[in-house]
Structures are given as structure tokens and as C-alpha cells.
Scaffold this motif. Structure first.
Motif, PDB file in Angstrom:
ATOM      1  N   TYR A 220      55.463  10.619  50.617  1.00 46.89           N
ATOM      2  CA  TYR A 220      56.391  10.659  50.869  1.00 46.89           C
ATOM      3  C   TYR A 220      57.090  11.051  51.632  1.00 46.89           C
ATOM      4  CZ  TYR A 220      60.769  10.881  48.074  1.00 46.89           C
ATOM      5  OH  TYR A 220      62.031  10.683  48.229  1.00 46.89           O
ATOM      6  N   ALA A 221      56.887  11.984  52.044  1.00 47.84           N
ATOM      7  CA  ALA A 221      57.306  12.828  53.446  1.00 47.84           C
ATOM      8  C   ALA A 221      57.358  11.855  54.301  1.00 47.84           C
ATOM      9  CB  ALA A 221      56.668  13.951  53.718  1.00 47.84           C
ATOM     10  N   LEU A 222      56.198  11.125  55.025  1.00 39.35           N
ATOM     11  CA  LEU A 222      55.541  11.307  56.118  1.00 39.35           C
ATOM     12  C   LEU A 222      56.463   9.813  56.106  1.00 39.35           C
ATOM     13  CD1 LEU A 222      52.427  12.286  57.232  1.00 39.35           C
ATOM     14  CD2 LEU A 222      54.648  13.569  58.772  1.00 39.35           C
ATOM     15  N   SER A 223      57.104   8.692  55.193  1.00 44.04           N
ATOM     16  CA  SER A 223      57.485   7.716  55.507  1.00 44.04           C
ATOM     17  C   SER A 223      58.685   7.786  54.094  1.00 44.04           C
ATOM     18  CB  SER A 223      56.396   6.547  54.586  1.00 44.04           C
ATOM     19  OG  SER A 223      56.486   7.215  52.916  1.00 44.04           O
ATOM     20  N   ILE A 224      59.167   7.580  53.928  1.00 47.17           N
ATOM     21  CA  ILE A 224      60.703   8.288  53.351  1.00 47.17           C
ATOM     22  C   ILE A 224      61.974   8.973  54.276  1.00 47.17           C
ATOM     23  CG2 ILE A 224      61.644   8.322  51.242  1.00 47.17           C
ATOM     24  CD1 ILE A 224      59.206   6.725  49.807  1.00 47.17           C
ATOM     25  N   SER A 225      60.574   9.747  53.661  1.00 47.61           N
ATOM     26  CA  SER A 225      62.213  11.283  54.047  1.00 47.61           C
ATOM     27  C   SER A 225      62.006  12.083  55.418  1.00 47.61           C
ATOM     28  CB  SER A 225      61.855  12.934  52.999  1.00 47.61           C
ATOM     29  OG  SER A 225      60.084  13.093  53.353  1.00 47.61           O
ATOM     30  N   GLY A 226      61.035  11.600  56.013  1.00 44.83           N
ATOM     31  CA  GLY A 226      60.943  11.836  57.326  1.00 44.83           C
ATOM     32  C   GLY A 226      61.097  14.179  57.893  1.00 44.83           C
ATOM     33  N   ASN A 227      61.011  14.228  57.114  1.00 46.97           N
ATOM     34  CA  ASN A 227      60.844  15.479  57.283  1.00 46.97           C
ATOM     35  C   ASN A 227      61.418  16.334  56.013  1.00 46.97           C
ATOM     36  OD1 ASN A 227      63.672  15.928  55.647  1.00 46.97           O
ATOM     37  ND2 ASN A 227      64.688  17.606  57.271  1.00 46.97           N
ATOM     38  N   PHE A 228      60.968  18.202  56.229  1.00 47.12           N
ATOM     39  CA  PHE A 228      60.415  18.811  54.923  1.00 47.12           C
ATOM     40  C   PHE A 228      61.823  19.202  54.512  1.00 47.12           C
ATOM     41  CE2 PHE A 228      58.771  22.058  52.255  1.00 47.12           C
ATOM     42  CZ  PHE A 228      58.422  21.279  50.963  1.00 47.12           C
ATOM     43  N   THR A 229      62.536  19.360  53.080  1.00 44.71           N
ATOM     44  CA  THR A 229      63.179  20.517  52.636  1.00 44.71           C
ATOM     45  C   THR A 229      62.972  21.201  51.584  1.00 44.71           C
ATOM     46  OG1 THR A 229      64.798  19.483  51.547  1.00 44.71           O
ATOM     47  CG2 THR A 229      64.963  19.137  53.689  1.00 44.71           C
ATOM     48  N   GLY A 230      62.921  21.923  50.982  1.00 41.03           N
ATOM     49  CA  GLY A 230      63.354  22.482  49.540  1.00 41.03           C
ATOM     50  C   GLY A 230      63.157  21.377  48.525  1.00 41.03           C
ATOM     51  N   HIS A 231      64.105  19.889  48.478  1.00 43.45           N
ATOM     52  CA  HIS A 231      63.682  18.905  47.799  1.00 43.45           C
ATOM     53  C   HIS A 231      63.733  17.588  48.249  1.00 43.45           C
ATOM     54  CE1 HIS A 231      67.533  22.131  45.493  1.00 43.45           C
ATOM     55  NE2 HIS A 231      67.687  22.219  46.890  1.00 43.45           N
ATOM     56  N   THR A 232      62.746  17.746  48.922  1.00 42.41           N
ATOM     57  CA  THR A 232      62.217  16.486  49.657  1.00 42.41           C
ATOM     58  C   THR A 232      61.459  16.240  48.462  1.00 42.41           C
ATOM     59  OG1 THR A 232      61.393  17.201  51.499  1.00 42.41           O
ATOM     60  CG2 THR A 232      60.149  15.538  50.702  1.00 42.41           C
ATOM     61  N   ILE A 233      61.059  16.689  47.842  1.00 38.75           N
ATOM     62  CA  ILE A 233      60.062  16.270  46.394  1.00 38.75           C
ATOM     63  C   ILE A 233      61.304  16.618  44.927  1.00 38.75           C
ATOM     64  CG2 ILE A 233      57.869  15.768  44.785  1.00 38.75           C
ATOM     65  CD1 ILE A 233      57.700  14.752  47.560  1.00 38.75           C
ATOM     66  N   ALA A 234      61.968  15.397  45.221  1.00 44.08           N
ATOM     67  CA  ALA A 234      62.797  16.067  43.394  1.00 44.08           C
ATOM     68  C   ALA A 234      62.652  15.542  41.838  1.00 44.08           C
ATOM     69  CB  ALA A 234      63.923  15.911  45.020  1.00 44.08           C
ATOM     70  N   GLY A 235      61.618  15.502  41.835  1.00 43.44           N
ATOM     71  CA  GLY A 235      61.115  14.531  40.900  1.00 43.44           C
ATOM     72  C   GLY A 235      60.544  13.614  40.517  1.00 43.44           C
ATOM     73  N   GLN A 236      59.668  13.719  41.834  1.00 42.38           N
ATOM     74  CA  GLN A 236      58.619  12.813  42.117  1.00 42.38           C
ATOM     75  C   GLN A 236      57.433  12.287  41.719  1.00 42.38           C
ATOM     76  OE1 GLN A 236      60.223  13.565  44.652  1.00 42.38           O
ATOM     77  NE2 GLN A 236      62.018  11.946  44.585  1.00 42.38           N
ATOM     78  N   GLY A 237      57.049  14.200  41.531  1.00 44.02           N
ATOM     79  CA  GLY A 237      55.749  14.651  40.285  1.00 44.02           C
ATOM     80  C   GLY A 237      55.851  14.582  39.216  1.00 44.02           C
ATOM     81  N   PHE A 238      57.057  14.028  39.017  1.00 47.89           N
ATOM     82  CA  PHE A 238      57.079  13.798  37.165  1.00 47.89           C
ATOM     83  C   PHE A 238      57.713  12.785  36.777  1.00 47.89           C
ATOM     84  CE2 PHE A 238      59.070  18.220  37.758  1.00 47.89           C
ATOM     85  CZ  PHE A 238      58.178  18.409  36.915  1.00 47.89           C
ATOM     86  N   LEU A 239      58.080  12.001  38.084  1.00 53.15           N
ATOM     87  CA  LEU A 239      57.743  10.392  37.555  1.00 53.15           C
ATOM     88  C   LEU A 239      56.629   9.458  37.805  1.00 53.15           C
ATOM     89  CD1 LEU A 239      60.387   8.781  39.758  1.00 53.15           C
ATOM     90  CD2 LEU A 239      60.406   8.838  37.445  1.00 53.15           C
ATOM     91  N   ALA A 240      55.598  10.185  38.794  1.00 52.18           N
ATOM     92  CA  ALA A 240      54.109  10.373  38.602  1.00 52.18           C
ATOM     93  C   ALA A 240      53.572  10.082  36.944  1.00 52.18           C
ATOM     94  CB  ALA A 240      53.762  10.724  39.621  1.00 52.18           C
ATOM     95  N   LEU A 241      53.557  11.241  36.507  1.00 51.90           N
ATOM     96  CA  LEU A 241      53.064  11.870  35.431  1.00 51.90           C
ATOM     97  C   LEU A 241      53.769  11.476  34.449  1.00 51.90           C
ATOM     98  CD1 LEU A 241      51.180  14.534  33.993  1.00 51.90           C
ATOM     99  CD2 LEU A 241      53.669  15.476  33.584  1.00 51.90           C
ATOM    100  N   ALA A 242      54.428  10.608  33.802  1.00 49.74           N
ATOM    101  CA  ALA A 242      55.194   9.636  33.348  1.00 49.74           C
ATOM    102  C   ALA A 242      54.196   8.987  33.631  1.00 49.74           C
ATOM    103  CB  ALA A 242      56.366   9.433  33.610  1.00 49.74           C
ATOM    104  N   ALA A 243      53.897   8.226  34.785  1.00 56.78           N
ATOM    105  CA  ALA A 243      52.866   6.659  34.731  1.00 56.78           C
ATOM    106  C   ALA A 243      51.583   6.920  34.535  1.00 56.78           C
ATOM    107  CB  ALA A 243      53.056   6.422  36.470  1.00 56.78           C
ATOM    108  N   MET A 244      51.111   8.202  34.697  1.00 57.76           N
ATOM    109  CA  MET A 244      49.847   8.528  35.020  1.00 57.76           C
ATOM    110  C   MET A 244      50.227   8.056  32.599  1.00 57.76           C
ATOM    111  SD  MET A 244      47.466  11.685  33.613  1.00 57.76           S
ATOM    112  CE  MET A 244      48.854  12.397  32.762  1.00 57.76           C
TER     113      MET A 244
END
Length: 319
Positions: A220-244
Motif C-alpha cells: 500500500y505504502a509503496l504503490s499508493i501513498s508513496g511515503n509514510f505518515t501516522g495516517h498512511t494506513i487508515a482503516g485498510q487493516g479493518f477492511l481486510a479483517l472484514a474481507a476475511m
């Protein structure tokens, strides 16, 4: 704009945004199939994104375009090690697995921001020079119609994610290792009676969840955001949990659900280019993935059966 033109816009965007979710959802499957609930996927993704960006920034001047690919491997290892915090708490000390997962999310958020400030003296990193870029697949992209839809302007990580989902399905359902992993998540006492080390298998499941979530976060960081901040991942982990969960703890189901959520996420990116969506306020397209997540889980989670021992610590000799 024809229907074909809309597909050429939406499907590549869906595959692009779904890849991080696919990897992370597969990690969740590995953990929960072993009997350990892991809602710390968000934190593990965040740690993977941090490790991926920092590694790329460190190596890009010396190895060039290979830096992000090396960074993905480093992120997988780093998040796998970080997931041991959850494993030790949940398996060895038999702590509440939900609380431990929440702690992982909070720890990752605080630790990564602290390290970024220590390393770069600011709240975010610079942008990487080399990303995982969208590319055309040689030869396949030249196929009429299909080439434009499925093999053009898509990062290779999207194809790798789909292949890995199929590989994980094969490992879980067609190999002795997969049988042992599923047995400790369904009936750990019976597995123990058969000589399977329950705690060891659960450790492996949790560490693998960290490895996959680390890959997802770094992708995600290296293809979509391109850098890192404290908000780089903002809910994607929970979306993945929901996908599971939406995918019923099955690798192929998780793949399909992640693609569905990837499609919803892609609407916020491509909506302005699609005539039917141009007049919809952008805020509605941004929240679409989360609204669809709630609707999907409301409609389907009641019909999905989690592994029977998921979330239950195993004490040898106790029923």
C-alpha cells in the motif's frame, strides 16, 4: 462513454487498490484458522508500511528500482517479528485476544510515529523515488479488449496477490501443514491428542499473519501513498479483517471479498472519470467502502462460521 470504457477504468483501479487488502486478509485467515483472533491487522499493516518506506528510502540510492521489492521482504520479516507480541500475549500468557489486538494497533501507531520523528526529525518521511508502478504485462496487454481491462496499467503486486491467495488455499486445504493448522483452530484437544503441538502451530499462524499484513502494508505504502505518515494506513487493516470474515475465513472467499472492497475503494479514485458518478459528492465515494463493509457484514456474517476454537486459549488437559 461506453460500458467497455468504464470497465477499462474500473477493473485496473480495483486490482490496484485490492492488492494490499488481499495480502492482509490472507494473513487474517492464517491466524484465525489456527484459533487466534487477530484484530491487530491494522497495526501490522502500519508497521509493514513503515518498514517498507524506510527501507526503500535507505536503499534506493544504491540499488535503484530494486529497492521497493527488497523493502517488501524486509517489511514482511519486520511485521512477522512484531506480531510475536500478539502471539506471546495471546498464546503463552492466554490474554484476551481482542484486547491484545487493540494493543497491537495502538503500539504500532505510537511506535512508528516515534521512530519517524527520531529518524527524520519530522512527522512523516520523504516520498520514495522508486514506487511499485502500474505496468502493462508484455504480450498479454496487446490482446484486444481483455488486454486493456486486465493486463494494462496494473502493478505486478496485484497479480502476485491473486496467485498467493490460490497458493494459500492449496496449503490450507491440500497439505498436511494446512490440516494441522485447521485442526488446532477447530479442535485443539483432538489435535494435541494426535501429537500436534497446538501452541507451536498457533505461533506459526500468528507470525504468518504478521508476514502477510506486513506485505500488504508495504505494498500500500509503496504503490499508493508513496511515503509514510501516522495516517498512511487508515482503516485498510479493518477492511481486510472484514474481507476475511465476509469471505468466511476461506482464502478464495477472502480474495473475492477483498476485490469487492477494492472495487468500492476504487470508486473514490475513478468516480470523477465515470459519467454516472461525476455528480455524486466525493465524500460519498470516499465513505463507500466502509458503508458497503457494514452492509456486507450485516447481510452475510451471520451465515459464516468461524473456526470453532477461534479466540479460545488452549490449556493442555482442559476441555
Amino acid at each position: 462513454m461506453s460500458f467497455l470504457d468504464i470497465l477499462v477504468i474500473i477493473i485496473p483501479a480495483t486490482l490496484y487498490t485490492a492488492a494490499p487488502l488481499i495480502f492482509t486478509a490472507l494473513g487474517g485467515v492464517m491466524s484465525e484458522r489456527s484459533g487466534v483472533v487477530n484484530i491487530g491487522l491494522e497495526g501490522l499493516m502500519l508497521f509493514g508500511a513503515f518498514a517498507g518506506v524506510v527501507t526503500t528510502l535507505t536503499l534506493q540510492d544504491s540499488v535503484g528500482a530494486a529497492a521497493p521489492w527488497i523493502a517488501i521482504v524486509v517489511a514482511a520479516i519486520a511485521s512477522g517479528i512484531f506480531s510475536l507480541v500478539h502471539a506471546v500475549a495471546s498464546i503463552t500468557f492466554r490474554a484476551d485476544q481482542t484486547v491484545s489486538g487493540v494493543a497491537i494497533n495502538m503500539l504500532a501507531a505510537g511506535l512508528t510515529l516515534f521512530l519517524i520523528r527520531r529518524i527524520y526529525n519530522k512527522g512523516q518521511t520523504d516520498f520514495v523515488d522508486y514506487r511499485i508502478n502500474k505496468q502493462d504485462v508484455p504480450f498479454l496487454s496487446d490482446i484486444p479488449v481483455i488486454g486493456d481491462i486486465f493486463f494494462s496499467r496494473i502493478p505486478y503486486t496485484s497479480y502476485i496477490a491473486i496467485f498467493v491467495a490460490i497458493l494459500v488455499w492449496y496449503i490450507i486445504f491440500k497439505t498436511p501443514f494446512g490440516l494441522r493448522l485447521r485442526s488446532v483452530g477447530e479442535h485443539p484437544m483432538a489435535a494435541d491428542t494426535m501429537g500436534i503441538n497446538v501452541n507451536r502451530m498457533r505461533y506459526i499462524g500468528v507470525v504468518l499473519s504478521g508476514v502477510f499484513a506486513g506485505i500488504g502494508g508495504s505494498v500500500y505504502a509503496l504503490s499508493i501513498s508513496g511515503n509514510f505518515t501516522g495516517h498512511t494506513i487508515a482503516g485498510q487493516g479493518f477492511l481486510a479483517l472484514a474481507a476475511m470474515i465476509f469471505g468466511k475465513w476461506h482464502p478464495i472467499g477472502a480474495l473475492g471479498a477483498a476485490l469487492f472492497f477494492g472495487f468500492a475503494t476504487s470508486l473514490s479514485i475513478t468516480g470523477a472519470q465515470i459519467p454516472l458518478l461525476q455528480n455524486i459528492p466525493s465524500v460519498f465515494l470516499i465513505i463507500a467502502p466502509y458503508v458497503l463493509t457494514i452492509l456486507a457484514l450485516t447481510g452475510f456474517v451471520g451465515r459464516a462460521d468461524a473456526p470453532k476454537a477461534s479466540g479460545i486459549p488452549y490449556v493442555k488437559g482442559h476441555r
